[in-house]
Write an enzyme that holds these catalytic residues in place. Structure first.
Site, PDB file in Angstrom:
ATOM      1  N   GLY A  54       0.837  -1.198   0.000  1.00  0.00           N
ATOM      2  CA  GLY A  54       0.000   0.000   0.000  1.00  0.00           C
ATOM      3  C   GLY A  54       0.864   1.238   0.000  1.00  0.00           C
ATOM      4  O   GLY A  54       2.045   1.178   0.350  1.00  0.00           O
ATOM      5  N   CYS A  81       5.390  -6.008   1.508  1.00  0.00           N
ATOM      6  CA  CYS A  81       5.688  -4.569   1.420  1.00  0.00           C
ATOM      7  C   CYS A  81       5.107  -3.821   2.635  1.00  0.00           C
ATOM      8  O   CYS A  81       5.573  -3.985   3.748  1.00  0.00           O
ATOM      9  CB  CYS A  81       5.181  -4.010   0.091  1.00  0.00           C
ATOM     10  SG  CYS A  81       5.810  -2.358  -0.292  1.00  0.00           S
ATOM     11  N   TYR A  82       4.043  -3.025   2.458  1.00  0.00           N
ATOM     12  CA  TYR A  82       3.421  -2.343   3.599  1.00  0.00           C
ATOM     13  C   TYR A  82       3.001  -3.362   4.651  1.00  0.00           C
ATOM     14  O   TYR A  82       3.076  -3.110   5.851  1.00  0.00           O
ATOM     15  CB  TYR A  82       2.204  -1.535   3.129  1.00  0.00           C
ATOM     16  CG  TYR A  82       1.475  -0.816   4.247  1.00  0.00           C
ATOM     17  CD1 TYR A  82       1.898   0.437   4.692  1.00  0.00           C
ATOM     18  CD2 TYR A  82       0.364  -1.397   4.864  1.00  0.00           C
ATOM     19  CE1 TYR A  82       1.237   1.089   5.730  1.00  0.00           C
ATOM     20  CE2 TYR A  82      -0.301  -0.748   5.905  1.00  0.00           C
ATOM     21  CZ  TYR A  82       0.137   0.493   6.330  1.00  0.00           C
ATOM     22  OH  TYR A  82      -0.516   1.135   7.354  1.00  0.00           O
ATOM     23  N   HIS A 166       7.719  -7.605  -3.855  1.00  0.00           N
ATOM     24  CA  HIS A 166       6.424  -8.101  -4.359  1.00  0.00           C
ATOM     25  C   HIS A 166       6.619  -9.430  -5.077  1.00  0.00           C
ATOM     26  O   HIS A 166       6.989  -9.458  -6.252  1.00  0.00           O
ATOM     27  CB  HIS A 166       5.795  -7.075  -5.305  1.00  0.00           C
ATOM     28  CG  HIS A 166       5.304  -5.846  -4.606  1.00  0.00           C
ATOM     29  ND1 HIS A 166       4.047  -5.753  -4.062  1.00  0.00           N
ATOM     30  CD2 HIS A 166       5.926  -4.673  -4.336  1.00  0.00           C
ATOM     31  CE1 HIS A 166       3.906  -4.561  -3.489  1.00  0.00           C
ATOM     32  NE2 HIS A 166       5.024  -3.890  -3.644  1.00  0.00           N
ATOM     33  N   GLU A 168       4.362 -11.333  -6.162  1.00  0.00           N
ATOM     34  CA  GLU A 168       3.272 -11.598  -7.106  1.00  0.00           C
ATOM     35  C   GLU A 168       3.540 -11.069  -8.511  1.00  0.00           C
ATOM     36  O   GLU A 168       2.855 -11.447  -9.461  1.00  0.00           O
ATOM     37  CB  GLU A 168       1.950 -11.009  -6.573  1.00  0.00           C
ATOM     38  CG  GLU A 168       1.867  -9.495  -6.537  1.00  0.00           C
ATOM     39  CD  GLU A 168       2.463  -8.853  -5.282  1.00  0.00           C
ATOM     40  OE1 GLU A 168       2.144  -7.683  -5.008  1.00  0.00           O
ATOM     41  OE2 GLU A 168       3.260  -9.517  -4.582  1.00  0.00           O
ATOM     42  N   SER A 220     -24.921  -6.220 -24.249  1.00  0.00           N
ATOM     43  CA  SER A 220     -24.204  -5.212 -25.028  1.00  0.00           C
ATOM     44  C   SER A 220     -23.398  -5.829 -26.163  1.00  0.00           C
ATOM     45  O   SER A 220     -22.969  -5.135 -27.079  1.00  0.00           O
ATOM     46  CB  SER A 220     -23.240  -4.443 -24.118  1.00  0.00           C
ATOM     47  OG  SER A 220     -22.169  -5.280 -23.724  1.00  0.00           O
ATOM     48  N   GLY A 221     -23.163  -7.140 -26.077  1.00  0.00           N
ATOM     49  CA  GLY A 221     -22.273  -7.777 -27.050  1.00  0.00           C
ATOM     50  C   GLY A 221     -20.853  -7.854 -26.545  1.00  0.00           C
ATOM     51  O   GLY A 221     -19.994  -8.516 -27.128  1.00  0.00           O
ATOM     52  N   GLY A 222     -20.576  -7.170 -25.419  1.00  0.00           N
ATOM     53  CA  GLY A 222     -19.260  -7.239 -24.788  1.00  0.00           C
ATOM     54  C   GLY A 222     -19.086  -8.572 -24.067  1.00  0.00           C
ATOM     55  O   GLY A 222     -20.043  -9.337 -23.895  1.00  0.00           O
ATOM     56  N   VAL A 223     -17.879  -8.834 -23.610  1.00  0.00           N
ATOM     57  CA  VAL A 223     -17.545 -10.136 -23.017  1.00  0.00           C
ATOM     58  C   VAL A 223     -18.379 -10.412 -21.766  1.00  0.00           C
ATOM     59  O   VAL A 223     -19.002 -11.470 -21.638  1.00  0.00           O
ATOM     60  CB  VAL A 223     -16.037 -10.209 -22.680  1.00  0.00           C
ATOM     61  CG1 VAL A 223     -15.707 -11.539 -21.997  1.00  0.00           C
ATOM     62  CG2 VAL A 223     -15.196 -10.032 -23.932  1.00  0.00           C
ATOM     63  N   ASP A 224     -18.410  -9.468 -20.815  1.00  0.00           N
ATOM     64  CA  ASP A 224     -19.039  -9.734 -19.515  1.00  0.00           C
ATOM     65  C   ASP A 224     -20.539  -9.987 -19.628  1.00  0.00           C
ATOM     66  O   ASP A 224     -21.055 -10.970 -19.088  1.00  0.00           O
ATOM     67  CB  ASP A 224     -18.777  -8.573 -18.540  1.00  0.00           C
ATOM     68  CG  ASP A 224     -17.291  -8.327 -18.328  1.00  0.00           C
ATOM     69  OD1 ASP A 224     -16.506  -9.250 -18.580  1.00  0.00           O
ATOM     70  OD2 ASP A 224     -16.920  -7.209 -17.931  1.00  0.00           O
ATOM     71  N   SER A 225     -21.247  -9.107 -20.344  1.00  0.00           N
ATOM     72  CA  SER A 225     -22.710  -9.288 -20.433  1.00  0.00           C
ATOM     73  C   SER A 225     -23.052 -10.535 -21.246  1.00  0.00           C
ATOM     74  O   SER A 225     -24.033 -11.227 -20.952  1.00  0.00           O
ATOM     75  CB  SER A 225     -23.382  -8.046 -21.028  1.00  0.00           C
ATOM     76  OG  SER A 225     -23.107  -7.915 -22.404  1.00  0.00           O
ATOM     77  N   SER A 226     -22.233 -10.847 -22.247  1.00  0.00           N
ATOM     78  CA  SER A 226     -22.513 -12.028 -23.081  1.00  0.00           C
ATOM     79  C   SER A 226     -22.322 -13.321 -22.298  1.00  0.00           C
ATOM     80  O   SER A 226     -23.150 -14.238 -22.381  1.00  0.00           O
ATOM     81  CB  SER A 226     -21.599 -12.030 -24.315  1.00  0.00           C
ATOM     82  OG  SER A 226     -21.798 -10.863 -25.077  1.00  0.00           O
ATOM     83  N   LYS A 365     -11.383 -11.041 -15.083  1.00  0.00           N
ATOM     84  CA  LYS A 365     -11.670 -10.999 -16.523  1.00  0.00           C
ATOM     85  C   LYS A 365     -11.173 -12.253 -17.250  1.00  0.00           C
ATOM     86  O   LYS A 365     -11.878 -12.815 -18.085  1.00  0.00           O
ATOM     87  CB  LYS A 365     -11.018  -9.757 -17.139  1.00  0.00           C
ATOM     88  CG  LYS A 365     -11.444  -9.470 -18.559  1.00  0.00           C
ATOM     89  CD  LYS A 365     -12.826  -8.865 -18.573  1.00  0.00           C
ATOM     90  CE  LYS A 365     -13.188  -8.295 -19.913  1.00  0.00           C
ATOM     91  NZ  LYS A 365     -14.412  -7.496 -19.839  1.00  0.00           N
TER      92      LYS A 365
END
Length: 509
Positions: A54, A81-82, A166, A168, A220-226, A365
């Site tokens: 952070g 880190c923090y 870090h 990760e 919408s035709g986008g990835v998430d809504s589809s 995603k």
């Protein structure tokens, strides 16, 4: 029981990356605000807890802290880190302001190995991003690694491990081994995260929750809504009613493609609303980008609201909210300081009086894309680039009209087609064409022309917080330029945007 790994978020830009790294190992991980109560954390029965990095300092007033009792539960803890500085501070050690800080790559030397560093080379490259540093250790801790400062400490009897770097990020050479050591060697976490299981469990949950009620979804035709639509449809079939609003500001033939891909192929019930004239008339004479965004957003809500009320018996509103949206809406300063809420990702009004259904809210995603492919959605559809809500309305600079939309649709379609043809589409993160409100003189055949300028934009990024412009071969850019100028009536000049973010943004408006 959960048995996953909890990550407490202190504002690190990498906290989502930590969670994804752990999920890639097949273990469930969850990001919670740092001030989540101990009772709430323990209710999840975690195998281990990670305190993220952070930007703050443990020595300032109102520093971000956790309850000290967290370290008395016998649950393994990793401070990054923090997180390392916080553990030192809370357990009686001392953190001081550094002389110059460490940023970027550093050389770690292991002084004394432990369970976290097991199998890690004596010398390795790690990624640093800090100014404060540990000066004295809490009682019972020992130094395990050094860079220019103390960079790895632990109290193995209490299962507390800390690193200043870090693990990760990919810049830390052996970071994956360290995370693996923590998750399996120290926490003994069970492998409990598999996307095929997620689909089956979510389908069962949707069936139980929805019963025989109807669900509305703005497709919408986008990835998430589809992906959300196909997943819900798998659970409840025709009880799902999708609404697709054609704003007149979409990509070329987008409405036809959505109806074919999801209506014909997946047999989704989709109501297509052609509201293009309505949107374009509202935008007449408007040039300010913020005003355009507001008009498009408000009009979309209005159209969706009108149409949703025509569907009788609908009780649920489904949205493609994904996990990064959820994390971003839980500000690290606590619930009272949430700056943006993704609760209504599409900006839909609260008074719509539907119960929310968000089947993807636990997924990142890349996981959404994998679920999409598991559900049979073609690869090219789940790997589409992001497309802004206001659509071409913010890729046409200045006033928007039907003629400009058609010009931009054609130019953009050529660019995307060439990216696919040259196997470049999935090698870049977001690519599109912008139409400028600038005309210039040109010569086509023996005629003088005075037409618009188009700008080709392509960015490479991992998190969309920072981005670099894509370094295409000159021959590719030449082909794109020639095709746009030759095939699109209304454009006689093409430029390529070589700005990075920051200082520029990926979109132009």
């Amino acid at each position: 029981m959960n048995k996953g790994i909890i990550i407490l978020d202190f504002g690190s830009q990498y906290n989502q990356l930590i969670a994804r790294r752990i999920r890639e190992l097949g273990v469930y991980s969850e990001v919670l605000p740092f001030n989540t109560s101990l009772q709430e954390i323990l209710s999840r029965n975690p195998s281990g807890i990670i305190l993220s990095g952070g930007p703050s300092s443990v020595n300032v007033e109102n520093a971000h802290l956790v309850e000290k009792e967290l370290f008395e539960q016998g649950i393994p803890v990793l401070g990054i880190c923090y997180g390392m500085q916080l553990i030192t501070h809370l357990l009686g050690g001392k953190v001081k302001k550094g002389v110059k800080g460490e940023y970027g790559k550093a050389k770690l030397e292991i002084q004394k190995s432990n369970a976290l560093l097991s199998g890690v080379s004596r010398f390795s490259t790690v990624w640093m991003s800090h100014f404060d540093e540990v000066e004295t250790l809490p009682e019972g801790f020992s130094v395990n690694g050094m860079t220019d400062v103390i960079s790895a400490i632990s109290n193995e009897s209490k299962k507390i491990y800390c690193v200043q770097f870090h693990p990760e990020v990919s810049h830390t050479d052996e970071g994956s081994r360290m995370i693996d050591n923590f998750v399996f060697g120290i926490c003994h976490a069970p492998k409990n995260w598999k996307l095929t299981n997620y689909i089956d469990e979510t389908v069962a949950e949707i069936k139980a929750k929805v019963g025989d009620q109807k669900v509305i979804l703005g497709l919408s035709g986008g990835v998430d809504s589809s992906v959300a639509a196909v997943l819900i449809h798998k659970a409840i079939g025709d009880q799902l009613q999708c609404i697709f609003v054609d704003t007149g500001l979409l990509r070329k033939e987008e409405a036809e493609k959505v109806m074919k891909n999801y209506g014909e192929h997946f047999h989704l019930k989709i109501k297509l609303i052609d509201a293009s004239e309505r949107f374009l008339s509202k935008l007449k004479g408007i040039s300010d980008p913020e005003e355009k965004r507001k008009i498009i957003g408000n009009e979309f809500v209005s159209v969706f609201d009108e149409e949703s009320h025509k569907i009788e018996g609908a009780k649920f509103l489904a949205q493609g909210t994904i996990y990064p949206d959820v994390i971003e809406s839980q500000s690290v300063k606590g619930p009272s300081a949430v700056i943006k809420s993704h609760h209504n990702v599409g900006g839909l009004p609260d008074e719509m009086d539907f119960e929310l259904l968000e089947p993807l809210r636990e997924l990142f995603k890349d996981e959404v894309r994998k679920v999409g492919e598991e559900l049979g959605i073609p690869h090219h559809l789940v790997h589409r680039h992001p497309f802004p809500g206001p659509g071409l309305g913010i890729r046409i600079l200045g006033e928007v009209d039907e003629e400009k939309v058609k010009i931009l649709q054609e130019a953009d379609d050529i660019f995307i087609e060439e990216l696919y043809k040259n196997d470049l589409y999935e090698k870049v993160s977001q690519a599109f064409v912008v139409l400028l409100p600038v005309k210039s003189v040109g010569v086509m055949g023996d005629e003088r022309t005075y037409e618009y300028t188009a700008v080709v934009r392509s960015a490479n990024t991992t998190d969309f917080m920072t981005a670099t412009f894509s370094k295409f071969p000159w021959e590719f850019l030449e082909t794109v330029s020639n095709r746009i100028i030759n095939e699109v009536r209304g454009i006689n000049r093409v430029a390529y945007d070589i700005s990075s973010k920051p200082p520029a943004t990926i979109e132009w408006e």
